[in-house]
Design a protein around this motif. Structure first.
Motif, mmCIF file in Angstrom:
data_model
loop_
_atom_site.group_PDB
_atom_site.id
_atom_site.type_symbol
_atom_site.label_atom_id
_atom_site.label_comp_id
_atom_site.label_asym_id
_atom_site.label_seq_id
_atom_site.Cartn_x
_atom_site.Cartn_y
_atom_site.Cartn_z
ATOM 1 N N LEU A 56 -12.558 -16.737 25.328
ATOM 2 C CA LEU A 56 -11.242 -16.591 25.910
ATOM 3 C C LEU A 56 -10.097 -16.844 25.028
ATOM 4 C CD1 LEU A 56 -12.275 -16.663 29.744
ATOM 5 C CD2 LEU A 56 -12.632 -14.830 28.314
ATOM 6 N N LYS A 57 -9.211 -15.593 25.096
ATOM 7 C CA LYS A 57 -8.052 -15.967 24.603
ATOM 8 C C LYS A 57 -7.144 -17.129 25.150
ATOM 9 C CE LYS A 57 -3.914 -13.306 23.115
ATOM 10 N NZ LYS A 57 -2.857 -14.231 23.888
ATOM 11 N N GLU A 58 -7.099 -17.261 26.470
ATOM 12 C CA GLU A 58 -6.315 -18.194 27.048
ATOM 13 C C GLU A 58 -7.230 -19.714 26.889
ATOM 14 O OE1 GLU A 58 -8.295 -15.970 29.392
ATOM 15 O OE2 GLU A 58 -6.820 -14.516 28.777
ATOM 16 N N ASP A 59 -8.345 -19.852 26.594
ATOM 17 C CA ASP A 59 -8.941 -21.114 26.035
ATOM 18 C C ASP A 59 -8.473 -21.235 24.783
ATOM 19 O OD1 ASP A 59 -10.081 -21.427 28.575
ATOM 20 O OD2 ASP A 59 -11.710 -20.373 28.001
ATOM 21 N N LEU A 60 -8.344 -20.457 23.862
ATOM 22 C CA LEU A 60 -7.940 -20.717 22.573
ATOM 23 C C LEU A 60 -6.682 -21.180 22.414
ATOM 24 C CD1 LEU A 60 -9.721 -17.577 20.433
ATOM 25 C CD2 LEU A 60 -10.284 -20.051 20.384
ATOM 26 N N ASP A 61 -5.712 -20.356 23.249
ATOM 27 C CA ASP A 61 -4.237 -20.883 23.298
ATOM 28 C C ASP A 61 -3.969 -22.397 23.603
ATOM 29 O OD1 ASP A 61 -3.456 -18.257 22.099
ATOM 30 O OD2 ASP A 61 -3.357 -17.276 24.217
ATOM 31 N N ALA A 62 -5.041 -22.453 24.840
ATOM 32 C CA ALA A 62 -4.775 -23.930 25.388
ATOM 33 C C ALA A 62 -5.084 -24.969 24.354
ATOM 34 C CB ALA A 62 -5.735 -24.040 26.687
ATOM 35 N N LEU A 63 -6.310 -24.761 23.557
ATOM 36 C CA LEU A 63 -6.909 -25.664 22.484
ATOM 37 C C LEU A 63 -5.698 -25.839 21.473
ATOM 38 C CD1 LEU A 63 -9.000 -26.984 21.025
ATOM 39 C CD2 LEU A 63 -9.606 -25.007 19.690
ATOM 40 N N LEU A 64 -4.992 -24.740 21.044
ATOM 41 C CA LEU A 64 -3.992 -24.886 20.065
ATOM 42 C C LEU A 64 -2.981 -25.588 20.508
ATOM 43 C CD1 LEU A 64 -4.052 -21.114 18.232
ATOM 44 C CD2 LEU A 64 -4.688 -23.306 17.196
ATOM 45 N N ASP A 65 -2.502 -25.287 21.777
ATOM 46 C CA ASP A 65 -1.241 -26.107 22.509
ATOM 47 C C ASP A 65 -1.631 -27.474 22.425
ATOM 48 O OD1 ASP A 65 0.071 -23.748 22.581
ATOM 49 O OD2 ASP A 65 -0.457 -23.434 24.954
ATOM 50 N N GLY A 66 -3.007 -27.965 22.772
ATOM 51 C CA GLY A 66 -3.259 -29.480 23.069
ATOM 52 C C GLY A 66 -3.501 -30.091 21.673
ATOM 53 N N LEU A 67 -3.543 -29.314 20.544
ATOM 54 C CA LEU A 67 -3.698 -30.017 19.138
ATOM 55 C C LEU A 67 -2.458 -30.960 18.629
ATOM 56 C CD1 LEU A 67 -5.450 -27.507 16.945
ATOM 57 C CD2 LEU A 67 -6.447 -29.297 18.130
ATOM 58 N N GLU A 68 -2.638 -31.845 18.181
ATOM 59 C CA GLU A 68 -1.371 -32.879 17.564
ATOM 60 C C GLU A 68 -0.835 -32.189 16.375
ATOM 61 O OE1 GLU A 68 -2.811 -36.655 16.930
ATOM 62 O OE2 GLU A 68 -3.620 -37.078 18.882
ATOM 63 N N SER A 69 0.468 -32.161 16.295
ATOM 64 C CA SER A 69 1.065 -31.662 15.144
ATOM 65 C C SER A 69 0.829 -32.754 14.271
ATOM 66 C CB SER A 69 2.487 -31.210 15.664
ATOM 67 O OG SER A 69 2.989 -32.279 15.931
ATOM 68 N N ALA A 70 0.867 -32.197 12.764
ATOM 69 C CA ALA A 70 0.890 -33.299 11.719
ATOM 70 C C ALA A 70 2.219 -33.606 11.175
ATOM 71 C CB ALA A 70 -0.055 -32.692 10.553
#
Length: 70
Positions: A56-70
């Protein structure tokens, strides 16, 4: 003169809610291997319909929001 309702409905873009792992990789900018790894390690929920995997798109957005920024 306005367009008939069926033409207006056809012209309206439909936002995609479910992605295959390949489409999810394109949407997120991550590789297909990373997407499949996140699914295997339960970091990314995925629904199975027969042999198809739906993310689901919502799950992909949540995954991206939770990734650490480099």
């Amino acid at each position: 003169m306005t367009a008939p309702a069926y033409l207006v409905a056809m012209a309206a873009p439909v936002e995609k809610r479910g992605f295959s792992p390949e489409d999810a990789a394109t949407y997120t900018g991550l590789g297909i291997y990373k997407i499949r790894m996140f699914i295997r390690k339960y970091h990314l929920p995925a629904k199975h319909h027969g042999r198809d995997i739906i993310i689901l798109k919502e799950d992909l957005d949540a995954l991206l929001d939770g990734l650490e920024s480099a």
